[in-house]
Design an enzyme around this catalytic site. Structure first.
Site, PDB file in Angstrom:
ATOM      1  N   GLN A  71       0.851  -1.241  -0.091  1.00 39.27           N
ATOM      2  CA  GLN A  71      -0.086  -0.068  -0.097  1.00 39.27           C
ATOM      3  C   GLN A  71       0.785   1.380  -0.273  1.00 39.27           C
ATOM      4  O   GLN A  71       1.694   1.431   0.825  1.00 39.27           O
ATOM      5  CB  GLN A  71      -0.992  -0.086   1.198  1.00 39.27           C
ATOM      6  CG  GLN A  71      -1.840   1.346   1.323  1.00 39.27           C
ATOM      7  CD  GLN A  71      -2.883   1.261   0.410  1.00 39.27           C
ATOM      8  OE1 GLN A  71      -3.599   0.327   0.103  1.00 39.27           O
ATOM      9  NE2 GLN A  71      -3.331   2.436  -0.061  1.00 39.27           N
ATOM     10  N   VAL A 102      -1.137  -1.746  -4.573  1.00 43.68           N
ATOM     11  CA  VAL A 102      -0.437  -2.343  -5.717  1.00 43.68           C
ATOM     12  C   VAL A 102      -0.592  -3.767  -5.676  1.00 43.68           C
ATOM     13  O   VAL A 102      -0.456  -4.391  -4.500  1.00 43.68           O
ATOM     14  CB  VAL A 102       1.099  -2.072  -5.840  1.00 43.68           C
ATOM     15  CG1 VAL A 102       1.667  -2.792  -7.143  1.00 43.68           C
ATOM     16  CG2 VAL A 102       1.445  -0.629  -5.717  1.00 43.68           C
ATOM     17  N   LYS A 133      -1.101  -1.142 -10.146  1.00 43.80           N
ATOM     18  CA  LYS A 133      -1.447   0.275  -9.043  1.00 43.80           C
ATOM     19  C   LYS A 133      -2.631   0.701  -9.257  1.00 43.80           C
ATOM     20  O   LYS A 133      -3.062   1.295 -10.478  1.00 43.80           O
ATOM     21  CB  LYS A 133      -0.315   1.141  -9.242  1.00 43.80           C
ATOM     22  CG  LYS A 133      -0.396   2.351  -8.111  1.00 43.80           C
ATOM     23  CD  LYS A 133       0.909   3.334  -8.397  1.00 43.80           C
ATOM     24  CE  LYS A 133       1.890   2.813  -8.025  1.00 43.80           C
ATOM     25  NZ  LYS A 133       2.285   2.648  -6.460  1.00 43.80           N
ATOM     26  N   GLY A 169       1.153   5.576  -0.852  1.00 47.07           N
ATOM     27  CA  GLY A 169       0.397   6.802  -0.704  1.00 47.07           C
ATOM     28  C   GLY A 169      -0.493   7.369  -1.959  1.00 47.07           C
ATOM     29  O   GLY A 169      -1.386   7.904  -1.644  1.00 47.07           O
ATOM     30  N   PHE A 170      -0.169   6.463  -3.139  1.00 41.33           N
ATOM     31  CA  PHE A 170      -1.066   6.844  -4.190  1.00 41.33           C
ATOM     32  C   PHE A 170      -2.206   5.718  -4.495  1.00 41.33           C
ATOM     33  O   PHE A 170      -2.715   5.642  -5.519  1.00 41.33           O
ATOM     34  CB  PHE A 170      -0.229   6.932  -5.531  1.00 41.33           C
ATOM     35  CG  PHE A 170       0.719   8.085  -5.392  1.00 41.33           C
ATOM     36  CD1 PHE A 170       0.258   9.477  -5.196  1.00 41.33           C
ATOM     37  CD2 PHE A 170       2.091   7.865  -5.263  1.00 41.33           C
ATOM     38  CE1 PHE A 170       0.946  10.513  -5.137  1.00 41.33           C
ATOM     39  CE2 PHE A 170       2.719   8.925  -5.122  1.00 41.33           C
ATOM     40  CZ  PHE A 170       2.481  10.392  -5.159  1.00 41.33           C
ATOM     41  N   GLY A 171      -2.093   4.613  -3.467  1.00 40.94           N
ATOM     42  CA  GLY A 171      -3.047   3.572  -3.751  1.00 40.94           C
ATOM     43  C   GLY A 171      -2.374   2.186  -3.841  1.00 40.94           C
ATOM     44  O   GLY A 171      -1.365   2.149  -3.460  1.00 40.94           O
ATOM     45  N   ASP A 216      10.017  11.743  -3.779  1.00 39.57           N
ATOM     46  CA  ASP A 216       9.755  10.835  -2.535  1.00 39.57           C
ATOM     47  C   ASP A 216      10.596   9.669  -2.999  1.00 39.57           C
ATOM     48  O   ASP A 216       9.963   8.574  -2.873  1.00 39.57           O
ATOM     49  CB  ASP A 216       8.032  10.120  -2.932  1.00 39.57           C
ATOM     50  CG  ASP A 216       7.606   9.507  -1.677  1.00 39.57           C
ATOM     51  OD1 ASP A 216       8.230   9.685  -0.544  1.00 39.57           O
ATOM     52  OD2 ASP A 216       6.501   8.694  -1.568  1.00 39.57           O
TER      53      ASP A 216
END
Length: 651
Positions: free
Chosen positions: A362, A368, A382, A364-366, A479
């Site tokens: 998991q 996987v 993703k 930050g954008f969703g 990031d």
């Protein structure tokens, strides 16, 4: 464009009953997500555990609220306790939006921590496996200051008076709202504005005490004589500025008084009882008309929403089917060069309908998921969250650009899917998962000998150089951390999530100036030491990984930093060179940090080179900074500059 200011951050952490305090100064652009605190000593929860499910349940409840509740939410599900507090002057949609963003960022920055806090511009989020209700928590305390100072000799006096008045007003609030905001004149042309707020579950005395500590300890140690300051703690917060920053009228109405005169209450009840017969007759007629009106409205809205939904469905299918001949199921071997796409039903079949068993992680954008196509090819899917504000056309264009980035040290984007409100990205599958899986596991770390780690460092540097200077997009990763470095079958590094910032943020210089994630230098030191920067502290001094590395290097004891499993295989000159480069990459002044091309030159050079002597790190993440020993003489000089993810110039 966001205004760049300098902020000083004040942390208080408790270890064995002792309080350690350190100051951190950094220049960053305005960011609605401020800082976080991960309680690493509380313990972690495991994936798909009851704790994670209960935490996600609370997150869903908090972010789907439809009533303001005065901006305060306290939830308990199973073992999980959570609190959320929004600034009382913001609207409900701003509140929920802030909470969604803060939840996403805390999940990213404090993965699997059972206790964490996230502070944002308009809200605070806390969760723990212990009770939070009616409990005063002052530490950790953070301070962010305005770089501009004031020469007004009456400033502190007026500020003290204003904060004292607001503190008393907020503390006297009821069990629904403890908030106050106001202003006082500094001069004929200048006004001072301030805001204070406590979680309303606190008693009047606890709220008063919390705000008093923020106004004394916080301001005195962090932002004395500054024109603006914010002091944040788990139970309260305050802010003052010489420019207006809050809404004049709060979104939430004043809470009801705690008590009402009994005689007046009885009189009101009697008056209401006399009015009941009249009201019943009036309401009956109104109700009849309302039923007819509401029924007609819902019939109209249902028909209209169906038309709108069908229109959106057609738009999505048009975008996807425009180039959907390539289904990645082995039936068509030709790859669309313009817009590689894959149908949703193929991805459902490949991932077993996005089952938990296929979930890789998991971010930050969703989440996987691992998938296997009909021809046996393994993929990673993703599933993007819904926080992107882009329209479908813009999203499609962004994917088309990122799909054209080709480099051996970047994870390859194979395609995407836009169907039924889903936004899915399909990547090549990395069988060895991410670098952190090996690096921070005592059993697996031995598989990464020095030569493999050195090759990984050089591969990451080459990938960043491509993004910064050689690609057509000039992407700043923002990031960069070990969990975003994936490993293929031969342990070659491939950077992932390098296009996420472009998809989820506005493309302007202000946003690319945000400091998000870990500097390349810190990542380099983590690879050498096998230690996490987040959560690392030296038992003797409470030092961060950065300051601990600098102290060893300055005493000529840099080899003591290395992971012990590297001792048999390491090359001392290469290890010391990597530590030296890592320290140069985190210099306070970006102009003193090496460019990526310089970093790669240094890493690749087999000859003796002279390096600049790095200065003591100006900041660290989450730990106290100890006073260093006297550094050794800088008999080496090397003219290099940085690899920062905070500058648009891509140093």
């Amino acid at each position: 464009m966001a205004k760049k200011i300098s902020r000083t951050v004040l942390f208080h952490f408790l270890f064995s009953g002792l309080t350690f305090t350190f100051l951190v100064t950094l220049a960053i652009s305005f960011d609605p997500y401020f800082l976080h605190s991960c309680a690493n000593n509380i313990g972690n929860y495991t994936a798909n555990s009851d704790y994670e499910r209960n935490l996600n349940t609370i997150f869903k409840q908090i972010t789907s609220i439809t009533k303001s509740n005065y901006g305060f939410y306290s939830k308990k599900v199973g073992e999980v306790n959570a609190m959320a507090l929004c600034r009382a002057d913001v609207k409900l949609d701003v509140c929920t939006g802030c909470l969604k963003e803060t939840i996403s960022r805390v999940k990213l920055d404090c993965p699997n921590n059972k206790e964490a806090i996230g502070w944002s511009e308009n809200c605070t989020l806390r969760y723990s496996n212990t009770n939070l209700s009616e409990k005063l928590e002052i530490n950790p305390q953070l301070c962010l200051l305005n770089i501009q100072s004031t020469a007004n000799e009456y400033f502190q006096l007026i500020l003290g008076q204003l904060l004292s008045d607001l503190r008393n007003k907020a503390a006297a609030g009821g069990a629904l709202l403890k908030y106050a905001a106001g202003n006082l004149s500094l001069s004929a042309s200048e006004t001072l504005y301030a805001l204070v707020q406590c979680t309303p579950d606190l008693s009047e005395g606890d709220c008063n005490h919390c705000l008093d500590k923020a106004a004394t300890d916080g301001i005195r140690q962090c932002c004395l004589k500054q024109r603006g300051c914010r002091v944040l703690s788990p139970s309260c917060n305050l802010r003052f500025e010489t420019d207006p920053f809050f809404e004049a009228g709060a979104e939430f109405p004043p809470p009801p008084l705690p008590s009402v005169d009994r005689q007046k209450e009885e009189e009101e009840k009697q008056n209401k009882s006399n009015q009941i017969p009249v009201l019943v007759a009036s309401l009956s007629a109104i109700f009849g008309l309302a039923v007819v009106f509401i029924s007609g409205f819902f019939i109209w809205r249902r028909r209209n929403s169906r038309d709108e939904e069908n229109s959106q469905e057609v738009q999505l299918l048009d975008l996807v089917n425009e180039h959907s001949r390539e289904t990645f199921n082995g039936e068509n071997g030709e790859r669309s060069q313009e817009f590689p796409s894959i149908q949703l039903d193929v991805l459902h079949a490949a991932t077993n309908h996005f089952s938990d068993e296929n979930k890789l992680g998991q971010g930050g954008f969703g989440p996987v998921y691992k998938g296997t196509l009909a021809d046996g090819k393994e993929i990673a899917v993703k599933r993007l969250s819904e926080t992107s504000s882009q329209g479908l056309v813009e999203f499609k264009n962004e994917i088309m650009l990122i799909a054209k980035l080709q480099h051996r040290n970047l994870v390859r984007l194979l395609g995407c899917c836009l169907e039924k409100n889903e936004k899915l990205l399909v990547y090549e599958f990395m069988p060895n998962k991410s670098l952190d899986v090996f690096l921070f596991d005592s059993k697996l770390a031995a598989q990464l000998d020095w030569q493999k780690r050195f090759n990984i460092i050089k591969g990451i540097a080459r990938g960043i150089l491509y993004l910064h200077e050689d690609s057509r997009l000039k992407i700043i990763h923002r990031d960069l951390k070990v969990s975003n470095v994936l490993l293929d079958n031969e342990m070659n590094p491939k950077i992932s999530d390098f296009g996420m910032a472009r998809i989820f943020e506005d493309k302007n210089e202000a946003n690319t100036n945000r400091v998000v994630g870990t500097y390349f230098g810190v990542l380099l030191l983590e690879i050498v030491s096998g230690k996490k920067n987040n959560g690392f502290h030296h038992l003797e001094h409470g030092e961060s990984l950065l300051t601990f590395a600098w102290k060893l290097w300055s005493k000529g004891e840099g080899m003591e930093l290395i992971d012990q499993v590297l001792v048999p295989s390491c090359v001392a000159s290469e290890v010391l060179k990597c530590i030296h480069i890592g320290l140069l990459c985190v210099e306070e002044d970006p102009a003193d940090r090496p460019t990526m091309s310089s970093v790669i030159f240094m890493l690749a050079s087999n000859s003796t080179i002279t390096l600049l002597c790095p200065s003591e790190p100006a900041f660290s993440v989450g730990r106290a900074i100890a006073k260093p020993t006297e550094p050794i003489s800088d008999d080496g000089v090397f003219s290099v500059n940085e690899v920062t993810i905070s500058n648009f110039s891509a140093r």
